[in-house]
Design a protein around this motif. Structure first.
Motif, mmCIF file in Angstrom:
data_model
loop_
_atom_site.group_PDB
_atom_site.id
_atom_site.type_symbol
_atom_site.label_atom_id
_atom_site.label_comp_id
_atom_site.label_asym_id
_atom_site.label_seq_id
_atom_site.Cartn_x
_atom_site.Cartn_y
_atom_site.Cartn_z
ATOM 1 N N GLY A 56 0.790 -1.225 0.000
ATOM 2 C CA GLY A 56 0.000 0.000 0.000
ATOM 3 C C GLY A 56 0.818 1.269 0.000
ATOM 4 O O GLY A 56 0.323 2.331 0.394
ATOM 5 N N MET A 57 2.072 1.194 -0.466
ATOM 6 C CA MET A 57 2.944 2.367 -0.506
ATOM 7 C C MET A 57 3.345 2.663 -1.944
ATOM 8 O O MET A 57 3.115 1.872 -2.840
ATOM 9 C CB MET A 57 4.181 2.132 0.372
ATOM 10 C CG MET A 57 3.867 1.940 1.848
ATOM 11 S SD MET A 57 5.354 1.736 2.870
ATOM 12 C CE MET A 57 5.913 0.125 2.331
ATOM 13 N N GLU A 58 3.982 3.805 -2.141
ATOM 14 C CA GLU A 58 4.447 4.225 -3.459
ATOM 15 C C GLU A 58 5.938 3.927 -3.590
ATOM 16 O O GLU A 58 6.731 4.394 -2.769
ATOM 17 C CB GLU A 58 4.226 5.724 -3.652
ATOM 18 C CG GLU A 58 2.795 6.118 -3.916
ATOM 19 C CD GLU A 58 2.357 5.760 -5.338
ATOM 20 O OE1 GLU A 58 3.238 5.544 -6.204
ATOM 21 O OE2 GLU A 58 1.136 5.689 -5.561
ATOM 22 N N PRO A 59 6.363 3.175 -4.610
ATOM 23 C CA PRO A 59 7.788 2.895 -4.784
ATOM 24 C C PRO A 59 8.664 4.145 -4.851
ATOM 25 O O PRO A 59 9.787 4.146 -4.347
ATOM 26 C CB PRO A 59 7.832 2.121 -6.114
ATOM 27 C CG PRO A 59 6.502 1.448 -6.192
ATOM 28 C CD PRO A 59 5.532 2.444 -5.592
ATOM 29 N N LYS A 60 8.143 5.219 -5.445
ATOM 30 C CA LYS A 60 8.943 6.437 -5.584
ATOM 31 C C LYS A 60 9.256 7.067 -4.224
ATOM 32 O O LYS A 60 10.177 7.896 -4.120
ATOM 33 C CB LYS A 60 8.241 7.449 -6.481
ATOM 34 C CG LYS A 60 6.941 7.991 -5.900
ATOM 35 C CD LYS A 60 6.275 8.978 -6.853
ATOM 36 C CE LYS A 60 4.984 9.531 -6.261
ATOM 37 N NZ LYS A 60 4.311 10.473 -7.186
ATOM 38 N N ASN A 61 8.492 6.688 -3.198
ATOM 39 C CA ASN A 61 8.710 7.249 -1.864
ATOM 40 C C ASN A 61 9.645 6.396 -1.011
ATOM 41 O O ASN A 61 9.879 6.728 0.149
ATOM 42 C CB ASN A 61 7.378 7.415 -1.138
ATOM 43 C CG ASN A 61 6.485 8.435 -1.811
ATOM 44 O OD1 ASN A 61 6.967 9.363 -2.462
ATOM 45 N ND2 ASN A 61 5.178 8.268 -1.673
ATOM 46 N N VAL A 62 10.153 5.302 -1.585
ATOM 47 C CA VAL A 62 11.060 4.424 -0.841
ATOM 48 C C VAL A 62 12.390 4.368 -1.572
ATOM 49 O O VAL A 62 12.475 3.869 -2.689
ATOM 50 C CB VAL A 62 10.477 3.003 -0.689
ATOM 51 C CG1 VAL A 62 11.459 2.114 0.086
ATOM 52 C CG2 VAL A 62 9.132 3.054 0.029
ATOM 53 N N GLU A 63 13.410 4.907 -0.958
ATOM 54 C CA GLU A 63 14.750 4.873 -1.540
ATOM 55 C C GLU A 63 15.340 3.479 -1.346
ATOM 56 O O GLU A 63 15.135 2.844 -0.310
ATOM 57 C CB GLU A 63 15.638 5.899 -0.835
ATOM 58 C CG GLU A 63 16.823 6.364 -1.645
ATOM 59 C CD GLU A 63 16.408 7.310 -2.745
ATOM 60 O OE1 GLU A 63 16.631 6.948 -3.911
ATOM 61 O OE2 GLU A 63 15.875 8.390 -2.446
ATOM 62 N N PHE A 64 16.067 3.011 -2.345
ATOM 63 C CA PHE A 64 16.744 1.720 -2.219
ATOM 64 C C PHE A 64 18.248 1.950 -2.234
ATOM 65 O O PHE A 64 18.759 2.666 -3.092
ATOM 66 C CB PHE A 64 16.362 0.771 -3.357
ATOM 67 C CG PHE A 64 17.135 -0.512 -3.318
ATOM 68 C CD1 PHE A 64 16.825 -1.494 -2.392
ATOM 69 C CD2 PHE A 64 18.206 -0.721 -4.176
ATOM 70 C CE1 PHE A 64 17.561 -2.667 -2.326
ATOM 71 C CE2 PHE A 64 18.943 -1.888 -4.120
ATOM 72 C CZ PHE A 64 18.619 -2.867 -3.194
ATOM 73 N N LEU A 65 18.937 1.346 -1.281
ATOM 74 C CA LEU A 65 20.389 1.462 -1.203
ATOM 75 C C LEU A 65 21.023 0.093 -1.324
ATOM 76 O O LEU A 65 20.572 -0.870 -0.687
ATOM 77 C CB LEU A 65 20.810 2.083 0.134
ATOM 78 C CG LEU A 65 20.300 3.482 0.454
ATOM 79 C CD1 LEU A 65 20.824 3.931 1.806
ATOM 80 C CD2 LEU A 65 20.699 4.470 -0.621
ATOM 81 N N LEU A 66 22.071 0.009 -2.105
ATOM 82 C CA LEU A 66 22.856 -1.209 -2.212
ATOM 83 C C LEU A 66 24.199 -0.955 -1.553
ATOM 84 O O LEU A 66 24.934 -0.049 -1.950
ATOM 85 C CB LEU A 66 23.041 -1.607 -3.681
ATOM 86 C CG LEU A 66 23.847 -2.882 -3.941
ATOM 87 C CD1 LEU A 66 23.164 -4.099 -3.318
ATOM 88 C CD2 LEU A 66 24.042 -3.088 -5.442
ATOM 89 N N ILE A 67 24.513 -1.755 -0.544
ATOM 90 C CA ILE A 67 25.733 -1.568 0.238
ATOM 91 C C ILE A 67 26.756 -2.615 -0.181
ATOM 92 O O ILE A 67 26.485 -3.815 -0.124
ATOM 93 C CB ILE A 67 25.457 -1.711 1.753
ATOM 94 C CG1 ILE A 67 24.275 -0.841 2.165
ATOM 95 C CG2 ILE A 67 26.707 -1.356 2.557
ATOM 96 C CD1 ILE A 67 24.448 0.624 1.943
ATOM 97 N N GLY A 68 27.919 -2.166 -0.593
ATOM 98 C CA GLY A 68 28.987 -3.090 -0.948
ATOM 99 C C GLY A 68 29.686 -3.566 0.297
ATOM 100 O O GLY A 68 30.585 -2.905 0.817
ATOM 101 N N ASP A 69 29.272 -4.710 0.797
ATOM 102 C CA ASP A 69 29.802 -5.231 2.054
ATOM 103 C C ASP A 69 29.624 -6.737 2.050
ATOM 104 O O ASP A 69 28.552 -7.247 1.704
ATOM 105 C CB ASP A 69 29.054 -4.602 3.233
ATOM 106 C CG ASP A 69 29.501 -5.163 4.577
ATOM 107 O OD1 ASP A 69 30.704 -5.437 4.721
ATOM 108 O OD2 ASP A 69 28.644 -5.334 5.458
#
Length: 465
Positions: A56-69
């Protein structure tokens, strides 16, 4: 090529490649980095966005981060979900990654935030976002282009502050299972993921994967989750073949960049599959054997001439090994094939401004300007624009771009200083001058700054306190 005079005064400038991974100082000591890569992001957002919608949320409102670890970890906080490369490489199926992401979406939808509000204070906006992988060659290579690497201790400190209670974990499990079902995805992968690491609960805190330090696990919890997902209609659904193929490519690409010596053996010459050859080309590039890498890429391009990521990689290798003129054509082709991918456009812009050609410089600026209209907080794009404008002698625009750069990475004081300097060089009441004023007002202006703005009428005198 000599460093531009403007950037020579910035002690933080370091060489970067057309496509790279940024290691902030504190994070680098822990083997952690923030990664941008168009291809991998597309794959992971393809997993994540349907789950966000199902919640029930908007994808544009959720930032996605990829961590190199290399550690196995994932996290969620206000408006952000992150995944470590270690978790991707430890996973066995795309459905397992979908399961973990659904669990994190469950935390997000349930409002499970970091302890003591530290997540909000840290502001998890991805302010160190650059253009991809390839850091080893970039940091060891030539200084054709300059960009600052900025520490982000508060951000990585926030990762350590994440933690959830067993009650929150149970709720996120149940929410995640329902989210997967609403998205038409099997919950089997989530259970498989937890089952694969069931033994974590008997380890000491120091020996556990980070994920299970912040997400406490127990046999009872796994059993309850398994009982839940087995009753859902989508439990028996398999991942579609195209998803599995993208998953194999993603893992191969990460192995090639992050574990090149291992990748050469893991994806041996006898393996002629696309992911294996892709991994080997990247591994050779990382091991400073560009000719071997380019030979494989050219063979792959014969088979897949419309693959923008192969053209991107070819251009990246050529650029980083001092062949900027040759890099231009493949980078142009990557942009032609994916005109809506700002990171590819930034690669091209960086190459064009590195060439000793005024016309190319103008074109490079145009490419970078288009990129920042798509990603207005891309710090490296603003840094490159500042370099390009300074090379043209346009000091006002160079300082404005530097202000934008600092604003994007959360350095309010530096953003304000450069924005004030930009205003001195820009024509009054132009869009650029007004933007510089906006940055000043949004970057903790001093009373002196506010007085100066009030004198010229940019703000009301009564707004100064």
């Amino acid at each position: 090529m000599a460093a531009p005079k403007f950037w020579s005064r910035l002690a933080s400038a370091l060489a970067v490649a057309a496509s790279l991974l940024i290691p902030p100082a504190q994070a680098h000591a822990q083997g952690m980095s923030l990664i941008r890569d168009t291809e991998i992001e597309a794959t992971l957002r393809g997993y994540l966005d349907p789950l966000i919608v199902a919640a029930g949320m908007e994808p544009k409102n959720v930032e996605f981060l990829l961590i190199g670890d290399k550690d196995l970890n994932a996290f969620a906080g206000p408006g952000v979900i992150g995944l470590h490369t270690g978790l991707i490489l430890e996973s066995e199926t795309p459905n397992q990654i979908q399961g973990v992401l659904a669990h994190e979406v469950g935390h997000l939808s349930g409002g499970h935030s970091a302890r003591s509000g530290e997540m909000n204070r840290a502001g998890l906006r991805p302010f160190l976002l650059t253009m991809g992988l390839g850091v080893l060659a970039a940091l060891a290579g030539s200084g054709e282009a300059a960009a600052g690497l900025v520490t982000s201790a508060p951000y990585f400190g926030t990762l350590g502050a994440l933690g959830h209670s067993r009650e929150q974990e149970h709720r996120a499990d149940q929410a995640g299972a329902q989210i997967l079902e609403r998205a038409g995805v099997s919950g089997k992968g989530l259970v498989e993921f937890f089952n694969n690491f069931r033994y974590q609960e008997v380890f000491s805190e120091a020996r556990r994967y980070a994920y299970f330090r912040s997400h406490p696990i127990s046999s009872d919890r796994i059993s309850a989750l398994q009982a839940k997902v087995k009753t859902l209609p989508s439990y028996g659904k398999e991942s579609p073949p195209e998803m599995v193929a993208e998953y194999d490519v993603m893992k191969a690409k990460l192995d090639g960049f992050l574990n090149p010596s291992v990748a050469i053996t893991k994806y041996g010459e006898k393996d002629t599959s696309y992911p294996a050859r892709y991994a080997r080309s990247i591994a050779y590039y990382q091991l400073k054997q560009p000719d071997k890498a380019l030979k494989i890429i050219d063979e792959l391009l014969v088979e897949q001439p419309e693959n923008a990521y192969l053209w991107e990689l070819k251009g990246q290798i050529l650029f980083e090994f001092g062949r900027a003129k040759e890099a231009e054509a493949p980078q142009r082709r990557s942009v032609e094939l994916m005109p809506e991918a700002p990171l590819l456009r930034i690669n091209l812009g960086q190459t064009l401004i590195a060439l000793d050609d005024p016309a190319k410089l103008d074109e490079g600026i145009a490419e970078l300007r288009r990129a920042v209209t798509q990603e207005d907080d891309n710090a490296v794009a603003w840094r490159l624009l500042a370099t390009a404008y300074d090379r043209k002698g346009e000091e006002g625009l160079a300082r404005l771009a530097t202000a934008e750069y600092n604003f994007a990475i959360g350095q309010a004081q530096e953003a304000r200083v450069f924005a004030m300097r930009a205003r001195e060089k820009l024509s009054k009441d132009t869009p650029q001058w007004r933007r510089a004023t906006d940055i000043v007002l949004a970057s903790q202006p001093s009373k002196e700054d506010l007085r100066d703005l009030a004198k010229e009428g940019s703000i009301a005198r009564g707004s100064i306190r």
